[in-house]
Design an enzyme around this catalytic site. Structure first.
Site, short mmCIF file in Angstrom:
data_model
loop_
_atom_site.label_atom_id
_atom_site.label_comp_id
_atom_site.label_asym_id
_atom_site.label_seq_id
_atom_site.Cartn_x
_atom_site.Cartn_y
_atom_site.Cartn_z
N TYR A 196 -4.86 32.21 -20.21
CA TYR A 196 -4.52 32.86 -18.99
C TYR A 196 -6.26 33.64 -19.17
O TYR A 196 -6.73 34.20 -18.01
CB TYR A 196 -3.33 33.86 -19.06
CG TYR A 196 -3.54 34.96 -18.16
CD1 TYR A 196 -3.11 34.90 -16.67
CD2 TYR A 196 -3.88 36.20 -18.43
CE1 TYR A 196 -3.01 35.56 -15.82
CE2 TYR A 196 -3.58 37.08 -17.30
CZ TYR A 196 -3.15 36.95 -16.02
OH TYR A 196 -3.05 37.81 -15.00
N SER A 223 -7.59 41.34 -14.72
CA SER A 223 -6.37 41.85 -15.47
C SER A 223 -7.32 42.41 -16.71
O SER A 223 -8.18 41.89 -17.04
CB SER A 223 -5.67 40.63 -15.99
OG SER A 223 -4.89 40.88 -17.25
#
Length: 293
Positions: free
Chosen positions: A154, A141
Site C-alpha cells: 500500500y 496517505s
C-alpha cells in the site's frame, strides 16, 4: 435573503471526485455540493449512485482502471458549460501484507487502482483543467511518508503517488494548474474495514512458512489498523480538508488530516531511518498478540 442550496448548484464550477461510493469520497462530494459545486461523483455500482444522488451531486459509474469509463467521463466533462475546477483522485484500495508473502498479481492490482488509475483520470481531464486553470487533488496517505512492516504494498503505491504529484506540480505550475496532495492519517471509513478484511484473507492464504515468519506481525498490524480507523478522524473532517485544498486561493502543496498524520510527517523529516525503525517496532509491539500461558 439566503440562496437555497438547489439554486447554488454549479455556481462554483464542477469538481470530479473518484471513489465517491463511501468514506472520504462520499463525504467530499457532499461537502463540495454544499459549497455550491456541481460534483461528478465516481461510483462503482448503481446502488451506490442511488445512495449518493442529491442536489449538486451527479453520480457517474466509474472504474478508474477501465479506459471506456474514463473516456465517457471526459466526454461528460467536455459536454457541459460548467467549468471544471478540480479533480479529486480519491479512489483506492488497501492491502497490507509482508512483501515476501503477497502474490504479484495482488501487487499489480493495487498499483492499477492506487496509481495508474489516477494517472489515467488526470491525463484524460487535464485539457479541461488547463482551460480553466483548475487543480488536481491527489489523496495520498501518511503511508506515502513512512512504510511500516506489512505496509510495503500500500505504501509503495502512495510513495509513487507522492512522487508523481511532485513532478506533475512542477510541470503544471507554469501552465496555471495547481497540484495538491492530501495525506490522511487514521480515518474511520469502510475502506479501512475492507482493508482489514483483505489483510485477514491474505494472511489465511499464506504458506505455513510465511505464517511462521509473519503470523504474529500480521495480527499486530490488523489490531493497529482497527485501532487507527476506530479512533481516527471522521470522513467529514477529511472532506473539509479536501474542500480547503479545492477552494483555497493559494493552496498548500500538501495537507494532512488528523493529529497522527501531522505528527508522523514531522517525524519522517527529523528522525533517522534507524530511529524510525525503533518507533515503528515499538508501536506494533503494543498490538502483538499476548503469548500463550
Amino acid at each position: 435573503m439566503t440562496t437555497s442550496p438547489e439554486n447554488r448548484i454549479g455556481t462554483q464550477g464542477c469538481v470530479v471526485v473518484t471513489g465517491a461510493s463511501t468514506g472520504i469520497g462520499a463525504a467530499t462530494a457532499r461537502e463540495l455540493a454544499h459549497r455550491g459545486f456541481l460534483v461528478l461523483a465516481g461510483v462503482r455500482r448503481d446502488r451506490d449512485a442511488d445512495a449518493l444522488r442529491a442536489p449538486g451531486i451527479e453520480p457517474v459509474i466509474l472504474d478508474i482502471t477501465d479506459p471506456d469509463h474514463i473516456s465517457a467521463l471526459a466526454t461528460r466533462v467536455d459536454s457541459q458549460t460548467t467549468p471544471l475546477r478540480a479533480v479529486v483522485n480519491n479512489a483506492g484500495i488497501s492491502v497490507n501484507a509482508p512483501v515476501e508473502a503477497l502474490p504479484l498479481n495482488e501487487w499489480r492490482t493495487l498499483f492499477e487502482v492506487n496509481l495508474f488509475g489516477h494517472v489515467a483520470v488526470t491525463q484524460a481531464l487535464l485539457p479541461a483543467l488547463l482551460r480553466e486553470s483548475g487543480r488536481v487533488i491527489n489523496i495520498s496517505s501518511v503511508g506515502g511518508k513512512i512504510a511500516m512492516a506489512t505496509f510495503g504494498p500500500y505504501a509503495g503505491t502512495k510513495f509513487a503517488l507522492e512522487a508523481v504529484s511532485d513532478a506533475l506540480r512542477r510541470e503544471l505550475a507554469p501552465l496555471g494548474v495547481a497540484v495538491v496532495v492530501v495525506e490522511p492519517g487514521g480515518v474511520h471509513t469502510e475502506m479501512g474495514e475492507r482493508g482489514i478484511a483483505t489483510t485477514t484473507r491474505l494472511a489465511e492464504a499464506m504458506s505455513p512458512d510465511h505464517r511462521d515468519r509473519y503470523g504474529q506481525l500480521v495480527q499486530a498490524v490488523v489490531a493497529l489498523t482497527a485501532a487507527g480507523t476506530t479512533g481516527g478522524s471522521t470522513a467529514e473532517q477529511a472532506a473539509r480538508v479536501v474542500a480547503e485544498a479545492v477552494t483555497a486561493r493559494r493552496p498548500s502543496t500538501r495537507y494532512t488530516v488528523g493529529r497522527d498524520a501531522a505528527m508522523i510527517t514531522r517525524l519522517s523529516r527529523v528522525l533517522s531511518d534507524r530511529m524510525l525503525d525503533r518507533v515503528a517496532a515499538a508501536t506494533l509491539r503494543r498490538h502483538h498478540p499476548k503469548a500463550a500461558a
